[in-house]
Design a protein around this motif. Structure first.
Motif: not given
Length: 478
Positions: A410-415, A69-72, A115-118
């Protein structure tokens, strides 16, 4: 307390200035393609399907219970630096991707959010160093395991509810805090002692002994990991995160939409000083809360039309247009300086429909919209849906059975401000999990697997249930 109740915009020591009129409206889309958010997702889908189209899915699949999992990293104020596996630090940029081995270091005035994707996140105070040791998402898109090591400083973690067997751990100098969905603070002092405060849920703290710390409690540990008796959270005039938690709850109590919430903390404000906290709103009823530990501070809110609203006490409820809202915090009588926190949120409903004023942008995808688009295209054997709800992310699920070949992803989208972050958490072909291979192929092709550029700045991503079913919402500004 000022009132009885993440990584927002940075606070600055500037007086309020009149809002400028919004620029002419522009077409919204991804990288200026003027096809809206569905176009952004479509670009991602096209890349995946092209990889599969070359027969790539016939490669031997590795069984996988999760995906890296990448994080921003969201930078609120500088200095913030990023290093990797002790290879030295470089100045950070907001929106950059972090992976296992990445370290975040803030300077004396630096604030950042991981910020994590979930939707889970960690707020990082000044003079703090944190390393992501590992991070994995489950195939369903939830966090499977996260381990962070905090060398020094203060952090506040807000963790989405974790499924059975999942874990989120923050290690201090000699203790570890493990949670299953909660909000908690970890302090590592210069003498290597530790303190853990729990604002919501519960935390399992492990040192020389183990103890469960519940909401409203704290526990201290000496440099050797010896735990003191847990006790109620003690007042601390230098702790901005206790104020941040308090303010977030204050605006949440005003029937606001969870995904619209933004909380900003400031470290020190003395008599006569002012600080400005900015918030990009989609309009409606805007709730603003100011929290501080004592003395006297005042709050003035300036709406996008430049009209000033003096808050009664430290909570303001104002009906107004979309655009830039500004909270001006004034230290009336604060001897020696104290921290503060400001929370914004709106009552924006979970409705589908895009808005672009030329300044504010709101794009949505609902299950009703998606089903309608598929029907208009004459597609059959295809399902694409927004799954679940989250105040900090959105999950898109796809399934097709075309020509007898079943494909799902399945794709998670986040800011990943300023961009739209995304991570592919699962892709199966005929029931075979090929997530690892597809992600590796994307990486080898130098395709971004962490963010999609848009022609506006992404402020928030969330998912909710409205009249058109589950809906993905992206809010941003130009």
């Amino acid at each position: 307390m000022a009132i009885p109740p993440p990584a927002g915009q940075p606070a600055s020591q500037l007086p309020a200035q009149p809002s400028s009129p919004p620029p002419p409206a522009k077409k919204s889309g991804c990288a200026g393609c003027s096809v809206g958010c569905l176009g952004c997702i479509g670009v991602v889908v096209l890349v995946i399907l092209l990889l599969l189209g070359g027969g790539y899915f016939f490669l031997v699949a590795q069984a996988s219970a999760g995906v890296a999992s990448p994080a921003a990293l969201l930078v609120a104020s500088t200095p913030v630096d990023v290093g990797h596996n002790d290879g030295g630090y470089q100045p950070a940029t907001s929106g950059q991707s972090l992976d296992a081995g990445s370290s975040v270091r803030t300077g004396h005035t630096g604030h950042a959010t991981i910020q994590f994707p979930d939707g889970s996140l960690m707020r990082v105070s000044p003079d703090t160093t944190v390393t992501i040791q590992s991070a994995q998402l489950s195939n369903a898109g939830n966090l499977k395991s996260v381990t962070l090591q905090q060398k020094i400083g203060r952090t506040l973690s807000t963790v989405q509810h974790l499924a059975g067997g999942a874990s989120f751990q923050v290690g201090g100098h000699s203790v570890t805090a493990a949670v299953r969905g909660t909000e908690f603070e970890v302090v590592v002092r210069t003498d290597s002692s530790n303190q853990i405060k729990v604002f919501d849920g519960s935390v399992a703290v492990s040192g020389q002994t183990n103890v469960t710390v519940n909401a409203g409690e704290q526990v201290d540990a000496d440099p050797n990991g010896k735990l003191a008796a847990k006790r109620p959270i003690q007042p601390d005039k230098q702790d901005p995160f206790a104020l941040a938690s308090q303010c977030a709850k204050a605006v949440a109590s005003q029937a606001t939409t969870p995904g619209t919430q933004q909380t900003t903390s400031g470290d020190n404000l003395s008599t006569g000083q002012t600080a400005e906290v900015d918030y990009e709103s989609q309009g409606g009823r805007v709730s603003v809360a100011l929290c501080y530990p004592g003395s006297t501070m005042s709050l003035t809110v300036i709406d996008p039309n430049g009209v000033q609203h003096a808050a009664r006490g430290a909570l303001a409820l104002i009906d107004g247009p979309p655009g830039l809202w500004r909270a001006i915090v004034h230290a009336v009588d604060v001897v020696g300086g104290e921290p503060y926190a400001v929370s914004f949120a709106t009552n924006a409903g979970c409705s589908s429909g895009n808005v672009d004023t030329g300044g504010s942008v709101r794009e949505t995808l609902s299950n009703t919209q998606l089903a309608h688009n598929l029907a208009e295209a004459g597609s059959s054997g295809i399902t694409i849906q927004v799954q679940g709800t989250s105040s900090n992310s959105a999950r898109i699920y796809y399934y097709s059975n075309l020509g007898g070949t079943e494909i799902s992803w399945t794709i998670d989208f986040y800011a990943a401000t300023p961009n739209l972050g995304w991570v592919l958490t699962q892709i199966t072909i005929r029931g075979i999990n090929v997530t690892t291979q597809v992600v590796s192929r994307l990486t080898a092709a130098n395709a971004s697997i962490s963010s999609v550029p848009t022609d506006y700045i992404v402020d928030r991503v969330y998912s909710c249930v409205g009249p058109d079913g589950n809906t993905m919402v992206i809010e941003g500004h130009r």
